[in-house]
Design a protein around this motif. Structure first.
Motif, mmCIF file in Angstrom:
data_model
loop_
_atom_site.group_PDB
_atom_site.id
_atom_site.type_symbol
_atom_site.label_atom_id
_atom_site.label_comp_id
_atom_site.label_asym_id
_atom_site.label_seq_id
_atom_site.Cartn_x
_atom_site.Cartn_y
_atom_site.Cartn_z
ATOM 1 N N ALA A 295 0.957 -0.960 -0.060
ATOM 2 C CA ALA A 295 0.041 0.068 0.038
ATOM 3 C C ALA A 295 0.820 1.195 0.047
ATOM 4 O O ALA A 295 0.591 2.337 -1.189
ATOM 5 C CB ALA A 295 -0.317 0.173 1.185
ATOM 6 N N GLY A 296 1.725 1.399 1.568
ATOM 7 C CA GLY A 296 2.561 2.384 1.184
ATOM 8 C C GLY A 296 3.538 2.684 -0.097
ATOM 9 O O GLY A 296 3.360 3.943 -0.781
ATOM 10 N N ALA B 39 -10.239 6.364 2.321
ATOM 11 C CA ALA B 39 -8.770 6.771 2.286
ATOM 12 C C ALA B 39 -8.968 8.367 2.861
ATOM 13 O O ALA B 39 -7.602 9.169 3.782
ATOM 14 C CB ALA B 39 -8.322 7.027 1.513
ATOM 15 N N PRO B 40 -10.181 8.960 2.620
ATOM 16 C CA PRO B 40 -9.365 10.593 3.237
ATOM 17 C C PRO B 40 -10.232 10.736 4.724
ATOM 18 O O PRO B 40 -10.461 9.281 5.268
ATOM 19 C CB PRO B 40 -10.477 10.980 2.249
ATOM 20 N N TRP C 96 -6.877 -3.391 5.087
ATOM 21 C CA TRP C 96 -7.891 -3.674 5.727
ATOM 22 C C TRP C 96 -9.101 -1.821 5.148
ATOM 23 O O TRP C 96 -10.106 -1.873 6.298
ATOM 24 C CB TRP C 96 -7.124 -3.434 7.041
ATOM 25 N N THR C 97 -8.292 -1.310 5.165
ATOM 26 C CA THR C 97 -9.165 0.499 4.582
ATOM 27 C C THR C 97 -10.195 -0.061 3.931
ATOM 28 O O THR C 97 -10.143 -1.671 3.220
ATOM 29 C CB THR C 97 -8.209 1.214 4.020
ATOM 30 N N ALA C 98 -11.306 0.554 3.748
ATOM 31 C CA ALA C 98 -12.447 0.028 2.861
ATOM 32 C C ALA C 98 -12.351 0.107 1.179
ATOM 33 O O ALA C 98 -12.651 1.003 0.105
ATOM 34 C CB ALA C 98 -13.263 1.341 2.500
ATOM 35 N N ARG D 29 -4.549 -1.319 -4.067
ATOM 36 C CA ARG D 29 -5.742 -0.254 -4.633
ATOM 37 C C ARG D 29 -6.317 0.433 -3.504
ATOM 38 O O ARG D 29 -6.687 1.769 -3.756
ATOM 39 C CB ARG D 29 -7.082 -1.123 -4.478
ATOM 40 N N SER D 30 -5.918 0.580 -2.036
ATOM 41 C CA SER D 30 -5.701 0.905 -0.782
ATOM 42 C C SER D 30 -4.642 2.518 -1.149
ATOM 43 O O SER D 30 -4.873 3.264 -1.025
ATOM 44 C CB SER D 30 -5.767 0.570 -0.250
#
Length: 462
Positions: free
Chosen positions: A19-20, A410-411, A423-425, A437-438
């Motif tokens: 992700a990063g 994300a925001p 783990w984010t949406a 994707r995140s």
């Protein structure tokens, strides 16, 4: 492009997993000056390699599917696609050693026919289910295809209850639905959100004929997620600081963000927190997220990997799945690891490994080596040169019913502060695909706030 004479935007990405890395590359490609900080001595997050004697070992076996378009973008972006090819067509050997009359081998494979006919022949001849159970699978698959993934009500239902309400027996759940679901969701059907399970099966098996074709790296994943990723970051102008853990994130009096790292304070217009949910919770400034404590309610699920080096070849396929045994999936890692001097190295990948994750190595050896001998007759006379274990106790977030209400986007409420991580949406379970994707989502939100035009490289993954 920035206006002449204005200061270029700065961003700090906290976390060097997929992700990063993705967020950093996307921001840098849009002209933002990026610093990525990672507490570990390497990139890749929970997907990494290490040395054990002459072997190069992945901490766990990781695969992806043809439908994982974001992760495929990542492989292309770091020049690693050729190192992780896909099957020409989905083909999974499934060995049931508890079958009446002795071990029985079946296969889940697709044809070139359109959906859903691409799996019809394979299911019609799948020996691990009765004729009635095979017919019931077709009916359930059609019902699954009709589900609306945007319906929030799906998140409150467990997958097993839905399957049983659609005529699926315990055997059908074990031999088919969980065979796929445990490997992708990292929980069994009773513990899985229908929303996430439906997403996996609709996207992987019911969207395009080749969507579920399997790909995996033919080199240690550290070469892709660390070595090649670091090269891509360097080429993009990203400053990468390893062994550097962020201690705090605060907004300065000048309105910019300050990220505290050992011996330095990084100042930036944009900060992306691309770390696990508990670490994110600890770094979030007060008021940055509504009901921030809900991050702590997102559970985790473990993965255990058993690594066995035999003195001879005991498996002549690249991988197989098992039924009638505690063993789940077995992969041949011989060539990938660089094993020399003969013999074979197998990795046994155990998802949803709550019962075994803390078991001593001696107990696991006693439990699983006889199982491998039951599955692989050639192992019965083979000597075990090495047996070791890798454990990821918090390998993934737990996709339990209701988790969709806990996963933030994300925001955040704090301008310039964004979240990334599987783990984010994302709409996906905790996979490499979801992580990439995140990173897309966080970078897109940040660039929009900065007023930067940004052509998403993969619109369908946004």
């Amino acid at each position: 492009m920035r206006t002449e004479g204005t200061r270029p935007a700065d961003a700090v990405v906290v976390g060097g997993g997929l992700a990063g890395i993705t967020a950093a590359l996307q921001l840098a490609d849009a002209g933002v000056r990026v610093t990525l900080v990672e507490g570990r001595p390497r990139l890749g997050g929970l997907v990494f390699s290490f040395r054990r004697g002459d072997l190069t070992v992945d901490n766990g076996q990781h695969v992806y599917l043809r439908c994982c378009t974001a992760y495929r973008w990542f492989l292309d972006r770091v020049d690693g696609a050729a190192l992780a090819p896909l099957q020409d067509r989905l083909d999974v050997p499934v060995l049931d050693i508890a079958a009446a009359g002795g071990p029985r081998l079946g296969r889940l494979r697709r044809s070139a026919l359109p959906v859903p006919l691409h799996l019809a022949r394979s299911l019609a001849t799948y020996p691990h289910l009765s004729l009635a159970e095979r017919a019931s699978v077709g009916r359930a698959a059609l019902a699954l295809k009709r589900l609306d993934l945007a319906d929030p009500a799906l998140d409150s239902v467990d997958f097993a209850s839905w399957l049983r309400s659609h005529g699926q027996s315990d055997r059908t759940i074990e031999a088919l639905w969980d065979l796929v679901g445990v490997a992708t969701l990292n929980v069994t059907a009773p513990h899985a959100s229908l929303g996430l399970a439906a997403m996996v099966f609709k996207t992987g098996l019911l969207s395009e004929p080749g969507a579920a074709d399997i790909g995996w790296a033919r080199v240690p994943l550290g070469e892709v997620h660390d070595t090649l990723a670091r090269k891509a970051l360097d080429s993009a102008g990203v400053r990468t600081e390893l062994r550097t853990r962020a201690a705090g994130v605060v907004r300065a009096d000048n309105g910019r963000w300050q990220v505290e790292i050992p011996g330095e304070t990084l100042e930036a217009d944009t900060v992306v927190l691309a770390v696990p949910q508990r670490e994110t919770h600890a770094l979030l400034p007060e008021g940055a997220l509504d009901e921030a404590d809900r991050l702590l309610e997102i559970g985790t699920s473990p993965i255990l990997n058993l690594h066995v080096v035999y003195d001879r070849t005991v498996l002549r396929k690249p991988f197989f799945a098992a039924l009638g045994s505690p063993v789940q999936w077995v992969f041949d890692r011989t060539d990938i690891s660089g094993l020399t001097g003969g013999g074979q190295y197998l990795a046994v990948s155990q998802s949803a490994a709550d019962d075994d994750i803390d078991a001593p190595v001696s107990v696991l050896r006693e439990r699983y080596l006889p199982e491998l001998e039951r599955l692989l007759p050639a192992a019965r006379g083979a000597a075990v040169r090495d047996f070791f274990v890798t454990r990821e106790r918090t390998a993934t977030f737990a996709p339990a019913p209701g988790v969709g209400q806990l996963r933030p986007g994300a925001p955040t409420r704090a301008p310039g502060l964004y979240l990334a991580g599987a783990w984010t949406a994302t709409g996906w379970p905790a996979t490499m695909e979801g992580a990439v994707r995140s990173g897309f989502s966080a970078a897109r939100a940040a660039l929009s706030a900065l007023g930067r035009s940004h052509d998403h490289p993969l619109q369908e993954a946004a």
